[in-house]
Design a protein around this motif. Structure first.
Motif, PDB file in Angstrom:
ATOM      1  N   ALA A   1      -0.200   2.660  -9.771  1.00  0.00           N
ATOM      2  CA  ALA A   1      -1.280   1.811  -9.262  1.00  0.00           C
ATOM      3  C   ALA A   1      -2.605   2.467  -9.574  1.00  0.00           C
ATOM      4  O   ALA A   1      -2.683   3.687  -9.766  1.00  0.00           O
ATOM      5  CB  ALA A   1      -1.134   1.589  -7.760  1.00  0.00           C
ATOM      6  N   ASP A   2      -3.666   1.659  -9.637  1.00  0.00           N
ATOM      7  CA  ASP A   2      -5.015   2.201  -9.819  1.00  0.00           C
ATOM      8  C   ASP A   2      -5.612   2.652  -8.493  1.00  0.00           C
ATOM      9  O   ASP A   2      -6.456   3.548  -8.457  1.00  0.00           O
ATOM     10  CB  ASP A   2      -5.930   1.143 -10.438  1.00  0.00           C
ATOM     11  N   ARG A   3      -5.186   2.020  -7.403  1.00  0.00           N
ATOM     12  CA  ARG A   3      -5.630   2.378  -6.058  1.00  0.00           C
ATOM     13  C   ARG A   3      -4.414   2.342  -5.145  1.00  0.00           C
ATOM     14  O   ARG A   3      -3.554   1.477  -5.283  1.00  0.00           O
ATOM     15  CB  ARG A   3      -6.678   1.397  -5.536  1.00  0.00           C
ATOM     16  N   ALA A   4      -4.347   3.277  -4.225  1.00  0.00           N
ATOM     17  CA  ALA A   4      -3.217   3.312  -3.296  1.00  0.00           C
ATOM     18  C   ALA A   4      -3.670   3.855  -1.957  1.00  0.00           C
ATOM     19  O   ALA A   4      -4.415   4.833  -1.891  1.00  0.00           O
ATOM     20  CB  ALA A   4      -2.080   4.164  -3.850  1.00  0.00           C
ATOM     21  N   GLU A   5      -3.212   3.203  -0.902  1.00  0.00           N
ATOM     22  CA  GLU A   5      -3.490   3.669   0.451  1.00  0.00           C
ATOM     23  C   GLU A   5      -2.187   3.676   1.237  1.00  0.00           C
ATOM     24  O   GLU A   5      -1.465   2.676   1.268  1.00  0.00           O
ATOM     25  CB  GLU A   5      -4.505   2.758   1.139  1.00  0.00           C
ATOM     26  N   LEU A   6      -1.884   4.810   1.842  1.00  0.00           N
ATOM     27  CA  LEU A   6      -0.662   4.962   2.619  1.00  0.00           C
ATOM     28  C   LEU A   6      -1.012   5.073   4.092  1.00  0.00           C
ATOM     29  O   LEU A   6      -1.945   5.793   4.458  1.00  0.00           O
ATOM     30  CB  LEU A   6       0.114   6.201   2.178  1.00  0.00           C
ATOM     31  N   GLN A   7      -0.253   4.368   4.927  1.00  0.00           N
ATOM     32  CA  GLN A   7      -0.389   4.516   6.375  1.00  0.00           C
ATOM     33  C   GLN A   7       0.931   4.993   6.961  1.00  0.00           C
ATOM     34  O   GLN A   7       2.003   4.506   6.588  1.00  0.00           O
ATOM     35  CB  GLN A   7      -0.744   3.190   7.053  1.00  0.00           C
ATOM     36  N   VAL A   8       0.864   5.989   7.863  1.00  0.00           N
ATOM     37  CA  VAL A   8       2.031   6.392   8.646  1.00  0.00           C
ATOM     38  C   VAL A   8       1.649   6.374  10.116  1.00  0.00           C
ATOM     39  O   VAL A   8       0.469   6.492  10.461  1.00  0.00           O
ATOM     40  CB  VAL A   8       2.563   7.796   8.257  1.00  0.00           C
ATOM     41  N   ALA A   9       2.645   6.226  10.981  1.00  0.00           N
ATOM     42  CA  ALA A   9       2.410   6.232  12.422  1.00  0.00           C
ATOM     43  C   ALA A   9       3.469   7.087  13.095  1.00  0.00           C
ATOM     44  O   ALA A   9       4.609   7.188  12.618  1.00  0.00           O
ATOM     45  CB  ALA A   9       2.450   4.801  12.968  1.00  0.00           C
ATOM     46  N   TYR A  10       3.087   7.715  14.209  1.00  0.00           N
ATOM     47  CA  TYR A  10       3.979   8.625  14.920  1.00  0.00           C
ATOM     48  C   TYR A  10       3.911   8.388  16.425  1.00  0.00           C
ATOM     49  O   TYR A  10       2.925   7.852  16.947  1.00  0.00           O
ATOM     50  CB  TYR A  10       3.587  10.085  14.639  1.00  0.00           C
ATOM     51  N   ALA A  11       4.970   8.819  17.121  1.00  0.00           N
ATOM     52  CA  ALA A  11       5.005   8.889  18.585  1.00  0.00           C
ATOM     53  C   ALA A  11       5.116  10.355  18.977  1.00  0.00           C
ATOM     54  O   ALA A  11       5.871  11.111  18.345  1.00  0.00           O
ATOM     55  CB  ALA A  11       6.199   8.103  19.135  1.00  0.00           C
ATOM     56  N   ILE A  12       4.412  10.770  20.009  1.00  0.00           N
ATOM     57  CA  ILE A  12       4.414  12.175  20.404  1.00  0.00           C
ATOM     58  C   ILE A  12       5.835  12.634  20.749  1.00  0.00           C
ATOM     59  O   ILE A  12       6.587  11.948  21.439  1.00  0.00           O
ATOM     60  CB  ILE A  12       3.459  12.418  21.590  1.00  0.00           C
ATOM     61  N   GLY A  13       6.200  13.794  20.220  1.00  0.00           N
ATOM     62  CA  GLY A  13       7.501  14.383  20.479  1.00  0.00           C
ATOM     63  C   GLY A  13       8.632  13.819  19.650  1.00  0.00           C
ATOM     64  O   GLY A  13       9.743  14.353  19.679  1.00  0.00           O
ATOM     65  N   HIS A  14       8.384  12.758  18.881  1.00  0.00           N
ATOM     66  CA  HIS A  14       9.446  12.110  18.084  1.00  0.00           C
ATOM     67  C   HIS A  14       9.417  12.662  16.664  1.00  0.00           C
ATOM     68  O   HIS A  14       8.339  12.763  16.062  1.00  0.00           O
ATOM     69  CB  HIS A  14       9.224  10.600  18.061  1.00  0.00           C
ATOM     70  N   PRO A  15      10.563  13.020  16.092  1.00  0.00           N
ATOM     71  CA  PRO A  15      10.564  13.704  14.792  1.00  0.00           C
ATOM     72  C   PRO A  15      10.487  12.797  13.573  1.00  0.00           C
ATOM     73  O   PRO A  15      10.464  13.293  12.445  1.00  0.00           O
ATOM     74  CB  PRO A  15      11.886  14.463  14.811  1.00  0.00           C
TER      75      PRO A  15
ATOM     76  N   ILE B   1       2.669   1.236   2.259  1.00  0.00           N
ATOM     77  CA  ILE B   1       1.794   1.441   1.105  1.00  0.00           C
ATOM     78  C   ILE B   1       1.052   0.147   0.785  1.00  0.00           C
ATOM     79  O   ILE B   1       1.605  -0.948   0.899  1.00  0.00           O
ATOM     80  CB  ILE B   1       2.601   1.911  -0.135  1.00  0.00           C
ATOM     81  N   ASP B   2      -0.214   0.254   0.419  1.00  0.00           N
ATOM     82  CA  ASP B   2      -1.027  -0.888  -0.009  1.00  0.00           C
ATOM     83  C   ASP B   2      -1.748  -0.492  -1.289  1.00  0.00           C
ATOM     84  O   ASP B   2      -2.500   0.483  -1.310  1.00  0.00           O
ATOM     85  CB  ASP B   2      -2.039  -1.266   1.080  1.00  0.00           C
ATOM     86  N   CYS B   3      -1.493  -1.234  -2.358  1.00  0.00           N
ATOM     87  CA  CYS B   3      -2.115  -0.926  -3.653  1.00  0.00           C
ATOM     88  C   CYS B   3      -3.215  -1.917  -4.018  1.00  0.00           C
ATOM     89  O   CYS B   3      -3.732  -1.885  -5.140  1.00  0.00           O
ATOM     90  CB  CYS B   3      -1.054  -0.882  -4.748  1.00  0.00           C
ATOM     91  N   PHE B   4      -3.560  -2.818  -3.126  1.00  0.00           N
ATOM     92  CA  PHE B   4      -4.697  -3.716  -3.286  1.00  0.00           C
ATOM     93  C   PHE B   4      -4.620  -4.551  -4.569  1.00  0.00           C
ATOM     94  O   PHE B   4      -5.636  -4.832  -5.202  1.00  0.00           O
ATOM     95  CB  PHE B   4      -6.014  -2.930  -3.254  1.00  0.00           C
ATOM     96  N   GLY B   5      -3.402  -4.905  -4.958  1.00  0.00           N
ATOM     97  CA  GLY B   5      -3.225  -5.722  -6.151  1.00  0.00           C
ATOM     98  C   GLY B   5      -3.318  -4.971  -7.461  1.00  0.00           C
ATOM     99  O   GLY B   5      -3.262  -5.583  -8.536  1.00  0.00           O
ATOM    100  N   THR B   6      -3.446  -3.641  -7.420  1.00  0.00           N
ATOM    101  CA  THR B   6      -3.571  -2.848  -8.654  1.00  0.00           C
ATOM    102  C   THR B   6      -2.243  -2.244  -9.093  1.00  0.00           C
ATOM    103  O   THR B   6      -2.193  -1.504 -10.068  1.00  0.00           O
ATOM    104  CB  THR B   6      -4.588  -1.709  -8.478  1.00  0.00           C
ATOM    105  N   GLU B   7      -1.152  -2.552  -8.363  1.00  0.00           N
ATOM    106  CA  GLU B   7       0.139  -1.947  -8.675  1.00  0.00           C
ATOM    107  C   GLU B   7       0.658  -2.409 -10.032  1.00  0.00           C
ATOM    108  O   GLU B   7       0.434  -3.538 -10.458  1.00  0.00           O
ATOM    109  CB  GLU B   7       1.156  -2.271  -7.580  1.00  0.00           C
ATOM    110  N   LYS B   8       1.350  -1.498 -10.742  1.00  0.00           N
ATOM    111  CA  LYS B   8       1.940  -1.784 -12.052  1.00  0.00           C
ATOM    112  C   LYS B   8       3.409  -2.180 -11.940  1.00  0.00           C
ATOM    113  O   LYS B   8       3.980  -2.707 -12.893  1.00  0.00           O
ATOM    114  CB  LYS B   8       1.810  -0.560 -12.970  1.00  0.00           C
ATOM    115  N   VAL B   9       4.017  -1.865 -10.799  1.00  0.00           N
ATOM    116  CA  VAL B   9       5.365  -2.324 -10.464  1.00  0.00           C
ATOM    117  C   VAL B   9       5.295  -2.875  -9.042  1.00  0.00           C
ATOM    118  O   VAL B   9       4.293  -2.709  -8.349  1.00  0.00           O
ATOM    119  CB  VAL B   9       6.404  -1.177 -10.543  1.00  0.00           C
TER     120      VAL B   9
END
Length: 389
Positions: free
Chosen positions: A299-313, A320-328
């Motif tokens: 991709a030409d642009r990529a943004e990754l988001q992750v989320a967590y809960a305290i104490g959880h492994p 992932i969001d590539c804003f329409g620039t993804e090649k696959v």
């Protein structure tokens, strides 16, 4: 966004009050990790006038002089002039650090509270973290914020290493407005620089020097033109600066620290936190992943988001969001990310080798785009290519 637009990002220098606070907090974190890699650190710093207050929670086996660490951080920034009210050797330091809460520690050190009988490290807090990358610059970072950082790096280099501008003082800010057309950079609309200076400095000298010796050598010449506007010390005078002029607090420059507003932010600050705090370590992980996605040409642009809960492994989500620039297909990129990377907090620390005193390197001019930092490596790009194919 519209076809044509202008986007601005700012940076702040080492002597900005908030960055002074960040530097002190990260210096204390590094001092702990130098002796005890398992230190738990959450250090906040407040600076104002000739006073420094450090507060927070630290559990560590390290033994050192906290006050001397504070003074050395201030000394490295450059508050050592005879007329500085906020001076490395003269500030008053108040220490309000205590041990970490056992309630937090039991969730971070193990998830046995969930009845699973394992000793996996849990996340140090709940929250969402983002990482971003794009192909605008060699660093795979948004150009406006990287350009703003370059200006202040150059200014600090001249201030610390030469006698070209003895009137320069540590507190400063920069801002770059970049014009885009159809997604391509086409020119720099304006550049703003405000720098603290000695009382005897002449405004014309300041403006000429900053423009010709700092801004122009720091920015791509093809993006500068006769239409580019230079706004240097717009108020005309900036003698009282740093903590003498304004209070500073750890964690107040989160957009400067990340992507200059280009890319979302989960709200958590970085400085003064050990890697068990996912506000910091997971944000670094997200940057590593996003940068490798772009470096792999997925991709030409990529943004990754992750989320967590305290104490959880385990993360509660990874997107992932590539804003329409993804090649696959994005779904294939996401599958590849899960194959190549592990998002458990303990595994993030292991993959990026984070239990080291490397954090003072991050404090100034952004936490991203510096090749010496482990989350800036593109060593997983080929793995991602193989995974999607």
């Amino acid at each position: 966004m519209p076809k044509s637009f202008i986007f601005s990002s700012e940076s702040v220098g080492e002597g900005h009050p908030d960055k002074v606070s960040d530097s002190i907090s990260d210096s204390i974190l590094d001092a702990c990790l130098e002796q005890d890699a398992q230190s738990r650190v959450a250090c906040e710093t407040l600076v104002k006038s000739n006073c420094v207050t450090i507060a927070g929670e630290i559990t560590t086996g390290a033994k050192f002089d906290y006050e001397e660490v504070v003074r050395e951080a201030i000394r490295e920034i450059g508050y050592t002039n005879d007329d500085d009210i906020f001076h490395a050797d003269k500030v008053f330091v108040t220490n309000q650090l205590t041990a970490q809460s056992r309630d937090i520690g039991q969730g971070v050190d193990a998830n046995s509270a969930e009845g699973k009988g394992t000793d996996e490290q849990g996340a140090g807090d709940q929250g969402i973290m983002f990482g971003y990358a794009c192909n605008e610059t060699d660093e795979l970072m948004p150009a406006p914020v990287m350009f703003a950082h370059r200006i202040l790096r150059k200014m600090a280099e001249i201030r610390k290493e030469t006698n070209e501008a003895s009137w320069l003082r540590p507190d400063c800010k920069s801002q770059v407005a970049l014009k885009y057309d159809c997604g391509e950079m086409v020119g720099i609309e304006n550049v703003v620089v405000s720098t603290q200076h000695s009382a005897d400095a002449d405004n014309n000298t300041i403006r000429s020097f900053i423009t010709e010796e700092i801004i122009k050598p720091s920015l791509p010449s093809e993006l500068l033109s006769s239409d580019t506007e230079y706004l240097i010390n717009p108020t005309g005078r900036f003698v009282i600066g740093g903590p003498e002029g304004d209070s500073g607090l750890t964690g107040r420059k989160i957009i400067v620290d990340t992507y200059g507003g280009w890319g979302r932010h989960g709200g958590g600050a970085f400085s003064g936190k050990d890697p068990s705090k996912v506000d910091r370590s997971a944000a670094y992980m997200c940057r590593w992943v996003a940068k490798n996605v772009v470096a792999a040409g997925l991709a030409d642009r990529a943004e990754l988001q992750v989320a967590y809960a305290i104490g959880h492994p385990h993360p509660t989500s990874v997107t992932i969001d590539c804003f329409g620039t993804e090649k696959v297909e994005e779904s294939k990129i996401q599958e590849a990310i899960h194959q190549v990377f592990n998002f458990k907090p303990a595994d993030i620390v292991f993959q990026l080798d984070l239990l080291r005193p490397i954090y003072r390197t991050t404090t100034h001019y952004g936490h991203f785009g510096k090749s010496e930092l482990p989350w800036e490596q593109i060593n997983k790009a080929e793995n991602l290519k193989r995974a999607v194919s």
